[in-house]
Design a protein around this motif. Structure first.
Motif, PDB file in Angstrom:
ATOM      1  N   GLY B 216      -5.951 -27.400  -1.693  1.00 20.01           N
ATOM      2  CA  GLY B 216      -4.712 -28.144  -1.917  1.00 20.01           C
ATOM      3  C   GLY B 216      -4.111 -27.996  -3.308  1.00 20.01           C
ATOM      4  N   PHE B 217      -4.667 -27.091  -4.118  1.00 21.47           N
ATOM      5  CA  PHE B 217      -4.222 -27.027  -5.517  1.00 21.47           C
ATOM      6  C   PHE B 217      -3.741 -25.634  -5.910  1.00 21.47           C
ATOM      7  CE2 PHE B 217      -6.838 -30.694  -5.007  1.00 21.47           C
ATOM      8  CZ  PHE B 217      -6.316 -31.640  -5.866  1.00 21.47           C
ATOM      9  N   ILE B 218      -2.697 -25.619  -6.715  1.00 24.72           N
ATOM     10  CA  ILE B 218      -2.179 -24.357  -7.254  1.00 24.72           C
ATOM     11  C   ILE B 218      -2.039 -24.470  -8.760  1.00 24.72           C
ATOM     12  CG2 ILE B 218      -0.961 -23.498  -5.203  1.00 24.72           C
ATOM     13  CD1 ILE B 218       1.559 -24.942  -6.265  1.00 24.72           C
ATOM     14  N   PRO B 219      -2.103 -23.379  -9.525  1.00 26.86           N
ATOM     15  CA  PRO B 219      -2.463 -22.026  -9.089  1.00 26.86           C
ATOM     16  C   PRO B 219      -3.975 -21.905  -8.867  1.00 26.86           C
ATOM     17  CG  PRO B 219      -2.207 -22.089 -11.476  1.00 26.86           C
ATOM     18  CD  PRO B 219      -1.853 -23.466 -10.973  1.00 26.86           C
ATOM     19  N   ASN B 220      -4.392 -20.756  -8.358  1.00 24.41           N
ATOM     20  CA  ASN B 220      -5.817 -20.493  -8.160  1.00 24.41           C
ATOM     21  C   ASN B 220      -6.482 -20.254  -9.515  1.00 24.41           C
ATOM     22  OD1 ASN B 220      -8.333 -19.659  -7.391  1.00 24.41           O
ATOM     23  ND2 ASN B 220      -7.651 -17.701  -6.500  1.00 24.41           N
ATOM     24  N   ILE B 221      -7.414 -21.138  -9.884  1.00 26.32           N
ATOM     25  CA  ILE B 221      -8.048 -21.006 -11.209  1.00 26.32           C
ATOM     26  C   ILE B 221      -9.418 -20.348 -11.121  1.00 26.32           C
ATOM     27  CG2 ILE B 221      -6.803 -22.923 -12.253  1.00 26.32           C
ATOM     28  CD1 ILE B 221      -9.280 -24.679 -11.740  1.00 26.32           C
ATOM     29  N   ASP B 222      -9.849 -19.994  -9.921  1.00 27.77           N
ATOM     30  CA  ASP B 222     -11.186 -19.414  -9.761  1.00 27.77           C
ATOM     31  C   ASP B 222     -11.174 -17.909  -9.991  1.00 27.77           C
ATOM     32  OD1 ASP B 222     -12.306 -21.891  -9.111  1.00 27.77           O
ATOM     33  OD2 ASP B 222     -11.602 -21.697  -7.043  1.00 27.77           O
ATOM     34  N   GLY B 223     -12.341 -17.376 -10.265  1.00 29.72           N
ATOM     35  CA  GLY B 223     -12.495 -15.929 -10.399  1.00 29.72           C
ATOM     36  C   GLY B 223     -12.038 -15.416 -11.751  1.00 29.72           C
ATOM     37  N   PRO B 224     -12.219 -14.101 -11.949  1.00 35.52           N
ATOM     38  CA  PRO B 224     -11.924 -13.512 -13.266  1.00 35.52           C
ATOM     39  C   PRO B 224     -10.449 -13.598 -13.657  1.00 35.52           C
ATOM     40  CG  PRO B 224     -12.490 -11.814 -11.647  1.00 35.52           C
ATOM     41  CD  PRO B 224     -12.781 -13.133 -11.013  1.00 35.52           C
ATOM     42  N   ASN B 225      -9.553 -13.818 -12.669  1.00 44.53           N
ATOM     43  CA  ASN B 225      -8.125 -13.904 -12.988  1.00 44.53           C
ATOM     44  C   ASN B 225      -7.620 -15.340 -13.108  1.00 44.53           C
ATOM     45  OD1 ASN B 225      -7.649 -11.117 -13.126  1.00 44.53           O
ATOM     46  ND2 ASN B 225      -7.618 -11.007 -10.882  1.00 44.53           N
ATOM     47  N   GLY B 226      -8.555 -16.294 -13.120  1.00 44.42           N
ATOM     48  CA  GLY B 226      -8.172 -17.705 -13.124  1.00 44.42           C
ATOM     49  C   GLY B 226      -7.189 -18.057 -14.225  1.00 44.42           C
ATOM     50  N   VAL B 227      -7.514 -17.671 -15.452  1.00 45.92           N
ATOM     51  CA  VAL B 227      -6.652 -18.032 -16.584  1.00 45.92           C
ATOM     52  C   VAL B 227      -5.325 -17.281 -16.489  1.00 45.92           C
ATOM     53  CG1 VAL B 227      -6.419 -18.008 -19.092  1.00 45.92           C
ATOM     54  CG2 VAL B 227      -8.619 -18.621 -18.052  1.00 45.92           C
ATOM     55  N   LYS B 228      -5.408 -15.999 -16.070  1.00 44.42           N
ATOM     56  CA  LYS B 228      -4.169 -15.210 -15.918  1.00 44.42           C
ATOM     57  C   LYS B 228      -3.239 -15.849 -14.894  1.00 44.42           C
ATOM     58  CE  LYS B 228      -5.934 -10.685 -17.162  1.00 44.42           C
ATOM     59  NZ  LYS B 228      -6.872  -9.754 -16.551  1.00 44.42           N
ATOM     60  N   ASN B 229      -3.835 -16.364 -13.811  1.00 45.87           N
ATOM     61  CA  ASN B 229      -3.020 -17.027 -12.785  1.00 45.87           C
ATOM     62  C   ASN B 229      -2.301 -18.250 -13.343  1.00 45.87           C
ATOM     63  OD1 ASN B 229      -3.960 -15.179 -10.950  1.00 45.87           O
ATOM     64  ND2 ASN B 229      -5.504 -16.534 -10.058  1.00 45.87           N
ATOM     65  N   VAL B 230      -3.031 -19.017 -14.162  1.00 42.82           N
ATOM     66  CA  VAL B 230      -2.434 -20.213 -14.761  1.00 42.82           C
ATOM     67  C   VAL B 230      -1.259 -19.811 -15.640  1.00 42.82           C
ATOM     68  CG1 VAL B 230      -2.806 -22.131 -16.362  1.00 42.82           C
ATOM     69  CG2 VAL B 230      -4.572 -21.559 -14.693  1.00 42.82           C
ATOM     70  N   LYS B 231      -1.483 -18.775 -16.446  1.00 46.36           N
ATOM     71  CA  LYS B 231      -0.441 -18.323 -17.370  1.00 46.36           C
ATOM     72  C   LYS B 231       0.805 -17.862 -16.603  1.00 46.36           C
ATOM     73  CE  LYS B 231       0.305 -15.114 -21.211  1.00 46.36           C
ATOM     74  NZ  LYS B 231      -0.347 -14.184 -22.155  1.00 46.36           N
ATOM     75  N   ALA B 232       0.595 -17.096 -15.551  1.00 46.42           N
ATOM     76  CA  ALA B 232       1.728 -16.601 -14.759  1.00 46.42           C
ATOM     77  C   ALA B 232       2.470 -17.765 -14.113  1.00 46.42           C
ATOM     78  CB  ALA B 232       1.231 -15.621 -13.696  1.00 46.42           C
ATOM     79  N   PHE B 233       1.692 -18.710 -13.603  1.00 45.02           N
ATOM     80  CA  PHE B 233       2.287 -19.858 -12.916  1.00 45.02           C
ATOM     81  C   PHE B 233       3.130 -20.689 -13.875  1.00 45.02           C
ATOM     82  CE2 PHE B 233       2.330 -24.180 -11.279  1.00 45.02           C
ATOM     83  CZ  PHE B 233       2.633 -23.994  -9.946  1.00 45.02           C
ATOM     84  N   LEU B 234       2.541 -21.017 -15.034  1.00 45.46           N
ATOM     85  CA  LEU B 234       3.239 -21.887 -15.992  1.00 45.46           C
ATOM     86  C   LEU B 234       4.411 -21.171 -16.664  1.00 45.46           C
ATOM     87  CD1 LEU B 234       0.201 -23.716 -17.688  1.00 45.46           C
ATOM     88  CD2 LEU B 234       1.753 -24.621 -15.931  1.00 45.46           C
ATOM     89  N   SER B 235       4.370 -19.831 -16.665  1.00 37.49           N
ATOM     90  CA  SER B 235       5.445 -19.079 -17.313  1.00 37.49           C
ATOM     91  C   SER B 235       6.709 -19.013 -16.461  1.00 37.49           C
ATOM     92  CB  SER B 235       4.978 -17.647 -17.634  1.00 37.49           C
ATOM     93  OG  SER B 235       3.909 -17.695 -18.545  1.00 37.49           O
TER      94      SER B 235
END
Lengths: 444, 365
Positions: B216-235
């Motif tokens: 139920g939560f976005i962005p996906n924070i799991d795995g090696p791309n977790g932080v990258k996903n957060v950055k892309a989402f917030l950007s």
């Protein structure tokens, strides 16, 4: 200015007049003559200069005719008792069952000047009361995916080269009571879950370079030493950018409410992430899913999905003068008045603030004033000729990341009204023709 | 004076045009931070407007290495992948008992809420799309069953932060039991099966819990791309409502109408006041015997009338209590009664408890 009666313009008659008038008032007091009677008796001289005299100028005051109190009566200084209403306030709405251990107190923004919040007025949010920590017994442990795990005492932490920076901290719930409709008629409760201070401490990166963080570590767990062991997961990238370990605010030790003896500071981010009473930092390759980043501090969208790890407080602003607490009821048509306010952005530096008088249809640019710093409160100002008319007064800030505050409708369209956190849409003060100021919203 | 002001205003309008051209990139910042915002360079002792000491500083070597026991004592977090899961086990039935003793006082029977503290059970995942727009009064229900993405959070949080007035007092066995109970009352499955009274939750089977709202939560924070996903989402401003436009004239805001605050809330403390005058009378700030302990351990329940405990300040309620005599009241406090655990969950001595009771009574006369 009304003209002074001709008969009382020369000095001798003035003196005479003064004596006789004083006598009259004495007598009037003795015989309890009514004010109406007095003024009608005095009608030929009612516009005399003396009547306009401010007795706090013409008469000696007790504080000028007696010895003041000893200079170090308060070894730790306190505000004048006349300022006793300038305090943090709470409401049961922002608590559980009115319990004030896990609740929030709000800063009296209406009475603050400049960009620095006095330490005693800094807003406070706790999850298990305010911890009283013996600094001699406090330890900070840094471990996990690092080369050299360490334990630091407060003495150790203070040995690192220090830096001082001015940053705001804001609870992401600031203004959350008003997603659906305005609820408070008060600047303090509309936007008071924030404060701004000069923090002193050590850059986290300085410590981490010694500790040697494994390049594979993506996340840092920060844990507090309070009863709730408040914890959050933070990207290492932030830890290596502008994160700090701070032990002082505005030149003195942190207040207990703000995490004494030491807290994390993540400039621009949800204040909850700047973990207070910091006791542990652990590095890892996976996020921890702490309670305050899952069940709380996640933003539920109309789609039913919730945003997690929503870090920055987005660009925001509020007019602090006038406001419901500081209305324009004393103004007359034609008076010149300064409109003043605060703008801030967790994503960068304020570049513009605009003001609207008609609820957002037309805007003029305000002036920024004082220090304009990244991730800090920024004062803005607009000098205005009061017309004694109804106004819908708004401010709208823009930051150097390119963000401009959205309208309520723009924000609502994406975020809905149930997300609780990160509300940064434009605020409206409804100014009535008599100068009263009320909290309002432009929305559908 | 007036003239002067008019000049200032007109200058303001003129500069608007100029400054908005060079709006972005204060202090040579770049929009490249993990939060979608600015990163400012630290170069040659200058950071934005700040100076800092840029002598070649590193290898301070302060502090010392933690011992194995110290790490064991403090490294008690639990991750969703099972790292940190402590040994322990407990049944749903045992959790039920413990919950009634230690948790229901705040969270209500079965965690159903109603006492002002968080509701832990009930509701429907479908309610998460509820929006209380005009005419719609149903709120989204954010409980363990409908909202919490990970079971590890529950176990870890209960152990570290609960019970509210005496956190870290539960054994791991008891924590597993309470967690089991809360999962069962939320109708959450363990290893594909419903949990009943006899179900044992332990470190052995803990990872087999399936949380209904895990995705139920976005962005996906799991795995090696977790932080990258957060950055892309917030950007991307469209994801987070960062869609404001700096319009200056004849700006449209679809359907927006003025809503002025109606019946504004006044339940604030201290009451609203802006006068610059002397306070009525100095507050008595001396601390009475028993007061500190009362506030720490008893006020959570006795400080209001919502919890069913005699509210301090309620003359009638306390007159009724004290009619039994201090010895009986003390005996009850030691033993516990109803939702009140023995000694209110504290470890205060009999004498201290007596002092607290006397303090509570003194505030209720």
């Amino acid at each position: 200015m009304k003209k002074i009666d001709k008969s009382s313009t020369n000095s001798s008659s003035l003196l005479l007049n003064k004596t006789s008038r004083r006598d009259f008032f004495k007598k009037a007091a003795v015989y309890s003559a009514s004010a109406v009677a007095a003024s009608s008796l005095l009608s030929p001289v009612k516009l005399s200069a003396e009547e306009k005299d401010d007795k706090f100028i013409t008469e000696e005051q007790p504080w000028a005719t007696s010895l003041g109190y000893e200079l170090n009566k308060n070894p730790y200084g306190v505000p004048s008792p006349y300022e006793h209403n300038v305090v943090r306030r709470t409401t049961p709405l922002l608590s559980s069952a009115g319990d004030m251990h896990a609740a929030i107190s709000v800063t009296p923004l209406q009475d603050l000047k400049g960009i620095i919040t006095p330490n005693g007025l800094f807003f406070t949010r706790t999850h298990n009361g305010v911890a009283r920590i013996d600094p001699n017994k406090h330890r900070l442990m840094i471990h996990g995916m690092v080369k050299n795990p360490i334990v630091l005492t407060m003495e150790d932490i203070k040995k690192y080269p220090s830096e001082s920076v001015i940053h705001f901290l804001e609870c992401p719930s600031n203004g959350a009571a008003e997603w659906k409709t305005p609820q408070f008629d008060s600047l303090q409760f509309v936007k008071g879950m924030m404060s701004c201070t000069e923090w002193t401490g050590v850059r986290l990166k300085t410590i981490l370079e010694d500790v040697g963080v494994d390049p594979k570590a993506l996340w840092m767990l920060a844990e507090g030493g309070d009863g709730s062991s408040m914890s959050r997961t933070i990207p290492v990238e932030k830890a290596m950018d502008d994160a700090m370990i701070v032990y002082a605010m505005n030149g003195e030790a942190l207040r207990e409410e703000q995490g004494y003896p030491v807290r994390l500071l993540l400039p621009g981010w949800e204040a909850n992430l700047s973990v207070k009473w910091l006791k542990r930092l652990e590095f890892g390759d996976k996020p921890w899913y702490c309670k305050e980043e899952t069940s709380k501090y996640t933003t539920l969208l109309p789609t039913g999905k919730a945003i997690q790890h929503f870090y920055p407080l987005e660009v925001n602003s509020i007019i602090t003068s006038p406001c419901p607490e500081k209305p324009w009821t004393d103004l007359k048509k034609g008076d010149i008045v300064e409109i003043e306010g605060l703008a801030w952005s967790g994503k960068g530096t304020i570049t513009h603030v605009d003001i609207s008088f008609d609820g957002g249809k037309n805007w003029v640019e305000a002036k920024l004033k004082g220090l304009v710093l990244p991730k800090a409160w920024t004062r803005f100002s607009y000098i205005y000729k009061y017309e004694g008319k109804e106004l819908l007064l708004e401010s709208r800030a823009t930051d150097d990341s390119g963000d401009t505050q959205p309208t309520i409708n723009q924000e609502k369209k994406i975020m809905g009204v149930e997300g609780v956190y990160h509300r940064n849409s434009i605020n409206t003060w409804y100014i009535k023709a008599n100068g009263e100021v009320h909290n309002a919203q432009m929305r559908s | 004076m007036l003239k002067c002001v008019h000049k200032t205003i007109s200058v303001g309008v003129a500069t608007l045009v100029l400054t908005s051209i060079s709006a972005f990139g204060a202090f040579d910042g770049k929009k490249d931070a993990v939060d979608g915002g600015m990163i400012y360079p630290r170069k040659n002792g200058v950071y934005t407007v700040y100076r800092y000491n840029d002598q070649n500083i590193s290898h301070f070597n302060y502090g010392r290495k933690p011992t194995a026991n110290e790490l064991k004592a403090w490294d008690t977090d639990i991750r969703p992948d099972g790292v940190g899961l402590p040994k322990g086990k407990g049944t749903v039935a045992r959790g039920d008992e413990l919950f009634e003793e230690q948790c229901a006082v705040c969270h209500g029977d079965f965690g159903a809420g109603g006492l002002g503290y968080p509701t832990l059970t009930g509701g429907d995942r479908a309610s998460l799309t509820n929006q209380r727009t005009p005419g719609k009064t149903d709120a989204p229900k954010r409980t363990i069953g409908t909202y919490w993405p990970k079971a590890s959070t529950l176990l870890w949080y209960i152990h570290d932060a609960m019970p509210y007035s005496h956190p870290k007092s539960l054994s791991w066995d008891d924590t597993y039991a309470i967690t089991a109970y809360l999962l069962a009352t939320n109708e959450i499955q363990l290893d594909g099966k419903d949990m009943d009274d006899d179900t044992v939750l332990s470190n052995e089977n803990f990872l087999k819990i399936k949380m209904p709202n895990a995705d139920g939560f976005i962005p996906n924070i799991d795995g090696p791309n977790g932080v990258k996903n957060v950055k892309a989402f917030l950007s991307d401003g469209k994801n987070i409502g960062a869609v404001g436009v700096r319009c200056m004239k004849d700006c449209k805001d679809d359907g927006a109408k003025l809503v002025v605050v109606k019946d504004p809330r006044t339940d604030v403390n201290p009451p609203f006041a802006e006068a610059r005058d002397l306070p009525k009378k100095p507050k008595d700030t001396s601390v009475k015997p028993g007061q500190e302990e009362y506030e720490k351990s008893c006020a959570v329940c006795h400080g209001n009338d919502k919890m069913g405990a005699p509210e301090v300040g309620n003359k009638e309620a306390w007159a009724k209590v004290m009619k039994k005599g201090i010895d009986k009241v003390l005996a009850t406090a030691i033993k516990g009664t109803g939702a009140m655990p023995p000694r209110g969950g504290s470890s205060y001595s009999d004498d201290k408890l007596k002092q607290i009771i006397e303090y509570m009574y003194s505030k209720s006369k």
